[in-house]
Design an enzyme around this catalytic site. Structure first.
Site, PDB file in Angstrom:
ATOM      1  N   GLU A   1       0.837  -1.206   0.000  1.00 53.44           N
ATOM      2  CA  GLU A   1       0.000   0.000   0.000  1.00 53.44           C
ATOM      3  C   GLU A   1       0.876   1.263   0.000  1.00 53.44           C
ATOM      4  O   GLU A   1       1.921   1.303   0.656  1.00 53.44           O
ATOM      5  CB  GLU A   1      -0.879  -0.035   1.252  1.00 53.44           C
ATOM      6  CG  GLU A   1      -1.812   1.135   1.446  1.00 53.44           C
ATOM      7  CD  GLU A   1      -2.598   1.046   2.756  1.00 53.44           C
ATOM      8  OE1 GLU A   1      -3.624   1.721   2.857  1.00 53.44           O
ATOM      9  OE2 GLU A   1      -2.170   0.306   3.668  1.00 53.44           O
TER      10      GLU A   1
ATOM     11  N   LYS B   1      -9.591   2.302  -2.110  1.00 51.45           N
ATOM     12  CA  LYS B   1      -9.887   1.753  -0.784  1.00 51.45           C
ATOM     13  C   LYS B   1     -11.233   2.282  -0.279  1.00 51.45           C
ATOM     14  O   LYS B   1     -11.493   3.484  -0.303  1.00 51.45           O
ATOM     15  CB  LYS B   1      -8.759   2.153   0.172  1.00 51.45           C
ATOM     16  CG  LYS B   1      -8.789   1.489   1.537  1.00 51.45           C
ATOM     17  CD  LYS B   1      -7.544   1.918   2.328  1.00 51.45           C
ATOM     18  CE  LYS B   1      -7.441   1.231   3.674  1.00 51.45           C
ATOM     19  NZ  LYS B   1      -6.215   1.690   4.401  1.00 51.45           N
TER      20      LYS B   1
ATOM     21  N   CYS C   1      -5.511  -3.229   2.431  1.00 52.18           N
ATOM     22  CA  CYS C   1      -5.261  -3.192   3.872  1.00 52.18           C
ATOM     23  C   CYS C   1      -6.533  -3.352   4.720  1.00 52.18           C
ATOM     24  O   CYS C   1      -7.102  -4.431   4.782  1.00 52.18           O
ATOM     25  CB  CYS C   1      -4.505  -1.911   4.213  1.00 52.18           C
ATOM     26  SG  CYS C   1      -3.658  -1.933   5.824  1.00 52.18           S
TER      27      CYS C   1
END
Length: 272
Positions: free
Chosen positions: A41, A110, A142
């Site tokens: 990330e 995200k 994540c």
């Protein structure tokens, strides 16, 4: 069959040029038999703040994407990496997938904002999956993997393989190790995440532990806490063998209400 190469690296917050050069070096050193190399990330910038977000972020037609396209083409390998994306005054925590022939073919933003994301990044509004060399790939970032709905969204999009760019730090390493196994098992697909190692400018110690798991949640390979690469060959289409006796998506008692849009080889699930 697809061969993944997990590039678990450390990088320096704010050193865009240096981090890009490091990623390029790993692409060039990738195993000749690898099909996809995966990075963590925000691997070109680290996590931004309100003050440095403009310099940490880049549009999807900027130098980072152009460089990845050029290097992917020269090496003959697909690249998945996390980037701070800027568009129309907003910032997104994004993952970009670069095909060696077609260039940049997919972006996932995200959807679940962790502590350092909140108030800075704009959440993405959809999940995606896309066809790539006969398999269907879904993407997450994540914190997304801590939510069962994220994995289920990718199952609804018929993903064979879930790929996650990660930036998970202590003391939460075991959380993501558990989460990736759960998402794979409950949705009956293969899954992989690639995490960061080392420290950032905030003093966070990143947990490493990059891994690939099968549709039973079994660990196929796993990294330690140091910089390293792992290579593994898997057959994501074998997930269907895990669905012969029971099929969680078809047998669930509570249906998931969703709107799936299809555009050629891409599928999108809009967040309601």
């Amino acid at each position: 069959m697809v061969t993944l190469e997990l590039a678990q690296i450390a990088f320096i917050d704010g050193d865009i040029a240096g981090n890009l050069a490091k990623v390029v070096g790993y692409i060039r050193k990738a195993q000749a038999t690898s099909d996809i190399i995966i990075f963590p990330e925000t691997c070109f910038s680290g996590f931004p703040t309100h003050e440095n977000a403009p310099e940490y972020s880049q549009t999807l037609n900027g130098n980072i994407i152009q460089t990845l396209e050029r290097e992917a083409r020269a090496k003959g390998i697909a690249v998945l990496a996390g980037i701070c994306e800027a568009q129309n005054g907003a910032y997104y925590n994004s993952a970009v997938f670069i095909d060696p022939e077609k260039g940049h073919i997919a972006t996932y933003r995200k959807t679940h904002m962790w502590l350092t994301d909140q108030g800075l990044f704009t959440p993405g509004d959809q999940f995606i999956s896309f066809d790539w060399r006969g398999i269907r790939i879904g993407l997450l970032i994540c914190f997304d993997i801590e939510f069962p709905e994220s994995g289920r969204a990718n199952a609804l999009l018929d993903a064979d393989l879930l790929l996650v760019v990660n930036g998970n730090m202590d003391p939460y390493g075991e959380t993501h190790r558990t989460a990736i196994k759960a998402r794979a098992q409950e949705n009956q697909f293969f899954a992989a995440f690639v995490n960061r190692v080392g420290q950032d400018s905030f003093g966070h110690q990143f947990a490493g532990g990059s891994c690939v798991v099968d549709p039973f949640g079994g660990t196929l390979c796993e990294a330690g806490r140091e910089e390293m690469t792992l290579q593994i060959q898997i057959d994501p289409l074998k997930r269907r063998e895990y669905q012969k006796d029971y099929h969680y998506l078809n047998e669930r008692a509570l249906p998931y209400q969703s709107e799936i849009e299809v555009d050629g080889e891409y599928s999108y699930l809009k967040i309601q």
